[in-house]
Scaffold this active site. Structure first.
Site, PDB file in Angstrom:
ATOM      1  N   LYS A  31      -8.504   6.551 -10.572  1.00  0.00           N
ATOM      2  CA  LYS A  31      -7.993   6.544 -11.826  1.00  0.00           C
ATOM      3  C   LYS A  31      -6.644   6.675 -12.815  1.00  0.00           C
ATOM      4  O   LYS A  31      -6.265   6.897 -13.855  1.00  0.00           O
ATOM      5  CB  LYS A  31      -8.478   8.264 -11.983  1.00  0.00           C
ATOM      6  N   GLN A  67      -8.477   1.073 -17.076  1.00  0.00           N
ATOM      7  CA  GLN A  67      -8.852  -0.635 -16.212  1.00  0.00           C
ATOM      8  C   GLN A  67     -10.128  -0.242 -15.564  1.00  0.00           C
ATOM      9  O   GLN A  67     -11.519  -0.858 -15.426  1.00  0.00           O
ATOM     10  CB  GLN A  67      -8.111  -0.388 -15.129  1.00  0.00           C
ATOM     11  N   ARG A  79       4.837   0.106  -7.837  1.00  0.00           N
ATOM     12  CA  ARG A  79       6.211   0.127  -8.483  1.00  0.00           C
ATOM     13  C   ARG A  79       7.048   0.714  -8.474  1.00  0.00           C
ATOM     14  O   ARG A  79       8.848   0.168  -8.762  1.00  0.00           O
ATOM     15  CB  ARG A  79       5.870  -0.103  -9.954  1.00  0.00           C
ATOM     16  N   MET A 105       1.643   7.516  -7.757  1.00  0.00           N
ATOM     17  CA  MET A 105       1.754   6.733  -6.766  1.00  0.00           C
ATOM     18  C   MET A 105       1.537   5.524  -7.473  1.00  0.00           C
ATOM     19  O   MET A 105       0.973   5.303  -8.009  1.00  0.00           O
ATOM     20  CB  MET A 105       1.321   6.755  -5.211  1.00  0.00           C
ATOM     21  N   HIS A 125      -4.108   4.118  -2.899  1.00  0.00           N
ATOM     22  CA  HIS A 125      -4.666   3.054  -2.163  1.00  0.00           C
ATOM     23  C   HIS A 125      -5.357   3.102  -0.856  1.00  0.00           C
ATOM     24  O   HIS A 125      -6.137   3.034  -0.456  1.00  0.00           O
ATOM     25  CB  HIS A 125      -4.503   2.010  -0.859  1.00  0.00           C
ATOM     26  N   PHE A 174       1.163  -1.814   0.307  1.00  0.00           N
ATOM     27  CA  PHE A 174      -0.329  -0.404  -0.596  1.00  0.00           C
ATOM     28  C   PHE A 174       0.850   0.879   0.182  1.00  0.00           C
ATOM     29  O   PHE A 174       1.879   0.930   1.057  1.00  0.00           O
ATOM     30  CB  PHE A 174      -1.201  -0.075   0.967  1.00  0.00           C
TER      31      PHE A 174
HETATM   32  P1  AMP Z   1      -3.120  -2.378  -7.473  1.00  0.00           P
HETATM   33  O1  AMP Z   1      -2.527  -2.281  -6.210  1.00  0.00           O
HETATM   34  O2  AMP Z   1      -2.059  -1.468  -8.418  1.00  0.00           O
HETATM   35  O3  AMP Z   1      -3.858  -3.009  -8.227  1.00  0.00           O
HETATM   36  O4  AMP Z   1      -4.503  -1.139  -6.848  1.00  0.00           O
HETATM   37  C1  AMP Z   1      -5.584  -1.042  -6.808  1.00  0.00           C
HETATM   38  C2  AMP Z   1      -6.170   0.477  -6.800  1.00  0.00           C
HETATM   39  O5  AMP Z   1      -5.386   0.826  -6.251  1.00  0.00           O
HETATM   40  C3  AMP Z   1      -6.679  -0.102  -8.411  1.00  0.00           C
HETATM   41  O6  AMP Z   1      -7.930   0.789  -8.481  1.00  0.00           O
HETATM   42  C4  AMP Z   1      -5.677   1.585  -8.951  1.00  0.00           C
HETATM   43  O7  AMP Z   1      -6.193   2.245  -9.861  1.00  0.00           O
HETATM   44  C5  AMP Z   1      -5.808   2.389  -7.461  1.00  0.00           C
HETATM   45  N1  AMP Z   1      -4.028   3.183  -7.187  1.00  0.00           N
HETATM   46  C6  AMP Z   1      -2.830   3.227  -7.344  1.00  0.00           C
HETATM   47  N2  AMP Z   1      -2.512   3.832  -7.509  1.00  0.00           N
HETATM   48  C7  AMP Z   1      -2.598   4.908  -7.317  1.00  0.00           C
HETATM   49  C8  AMP Z   1      -2.801   6.189  -7.520  1.00  0.00           C
HETATM   50  N3  AMP Z   1      -1.542   6.693  -7.796  1.00  0.00           N
HETATM   51  N4  AMP Z   1      -3.613   7.523  -7.305  1.00  0.00           N
HETATM   52  C9  AMP Z   1      -4.824   6.850  -6.711  1.00  0.00           C
HETATM   53  N5  AMP Z   1      -5.004   5.382  -6.824  1.00  0.00           N
HETATM   54  C10 AMP Z   1      -4.108   4.828  -7.054  1.00  0.00           C
END
Ligand code: AMP
Length: 285
Positions: free
Chosen positions: A148, A153, A187, A184, A37, A33
């Site tokens: 977003k 996705q 990765r 953020m 997140h 996280f």
């Molecule tokens: P992930 O764990 O990378 O699959 O992301 C889980 C959720 O967090 C997804 O809906 C992503 O779009 C969202 N997310 C990831 N990075 C960001 C960010 N920098 N700002 C807003 N939402 C994010």
């Protein structure tokens, strides 16, 4: 905060929450996280009475040469961050629970997944929509909250929910950035110190595009020319794609005449980063 590993147990828990007349908010994640997140979880906390999240690095959305094995994981850290924003339940399944032997059913959203990451990551969205459909059947949320940052996705999930008549509301939340503007991402931990400046070329090029648009430019080729020139001026940065698309269809446009998104995927050495900007919206960098 409850930790649930079994699908049956998660379904029973959600059923009891629904039977008590309460609303379930759900944030699906792959863990590790950051504030992006947590912003989704805070929104979920506001929207529903029960806040469920999932932590699952979904193998079906990774290509054979991608970073599934290497993807950063830290369950103990995630648990305490989730607790700090008021999560009620973490669904944390194992692969054999989600994809048992003889598994063979997939959800494929068509047109909106063809361009952008659909071109460079074949099969990626099929994995994403499949795991989200499964998670929606397991967690039974009233609200599902996505970022977003993963713009395509979000469009694909909204399409799936509409097309398959899933009884939930999908909510998209703004991109959360580091103070220097970098979107953020879990990765980002892969980035070496000397790669950071190149990683910043994504958000800074979005700002160039925004300024051109705000100055009246509507020609996609001119904007993309400047964006690409700027990114390519950085060592380590290799553009996978830089495109301007209609936000509804995600097809390329020549002129910005409807709501359009500038979507970027750039490899900074081995780390693939994405970012985007919807023309006419705010950009806090
Ligand atoms: P992930 O764990 O990378 O699959 O992301 C889980 C959720 O967090 C997804 O809906 C992503 O779009 C969202 N997310 C990831 N990075 C960001 C960010 N920098 N700002 C807003 N939402 C994010």
């Amino acid at each position: 905060m409850k930790i649930i590993n079994s699908i049956r147990e998660m379904q029973a828990f959600s059923e009891s929450v629904r039977n008590a007349g309460q609303k379930i908010s759900f944030v699906p994640t792959m863990g590790y996280f950051h504030d992006g997140h947590l912003s989704l979880m805070r929104e979920g906390r506001q929207l529903g009475n029960c806040l469920a999240i999932s932590i699952y690095v979904n193998p079906t959305q990774f290509g054979p040469s991608e970073d599934f094995e290497k993807y950063p994981r830290d369950f103990e850290r995630d648990k305490s961050l989730a607790n700090s924003v008021g999560v009620d339940v973490i669904f944390y399944p194992e692969d054999k629970e989600m994809y048992p032997e003889f598994y063979q059913t997939y959800v494929d959203v068509e047109n909106v997944t063809e361009n952008l990451c659909g071109l460079s990551r074949p099969g990626h969205f099929r994995g994403v929509t499949t795991v989200c459909a499964k998670l929606f059947n397991i967690v039974k949320p009233h609200y599902a909250i996505f970022g977003k940052k993963d713009f395509q996705q979000l469009v694909a999930i909204k399409r799936m929910v509409l097309d398959l008549n899933m009884d939930l509301e999908v909510i998209g939340m703004p991109i959360v950035r580091e103070v220097d503007g970098l979107a953020m991402s879990s990765r980002n931990v892969y980035l070496k110190k000397e790669e950071r400046e190149s990683a910043l070329s994504l958000s800074r090029s979005l700002k160039i595009a925004k300024d051109m648009y705000d100055g009246g430019e509507r020609d996609a080729t001119s904007i993309l020319g400047q964006v690409k020139k700027y990114i390519e001026g950085h060592p380590h940065a290799n553009i996978d794609y830089a495109k301007i698309c209609d936000t509804r269809t995600l097809k390329d446009v020549l002129r910005i005449e409807c709501e359009c998104v500038l979507a970027l995927a750039v490899k900074v050495n081995k780390t693939r980063l994405i970012d985007n900007y919807v023309f006419g919206s705010q950009l806090d960098i």
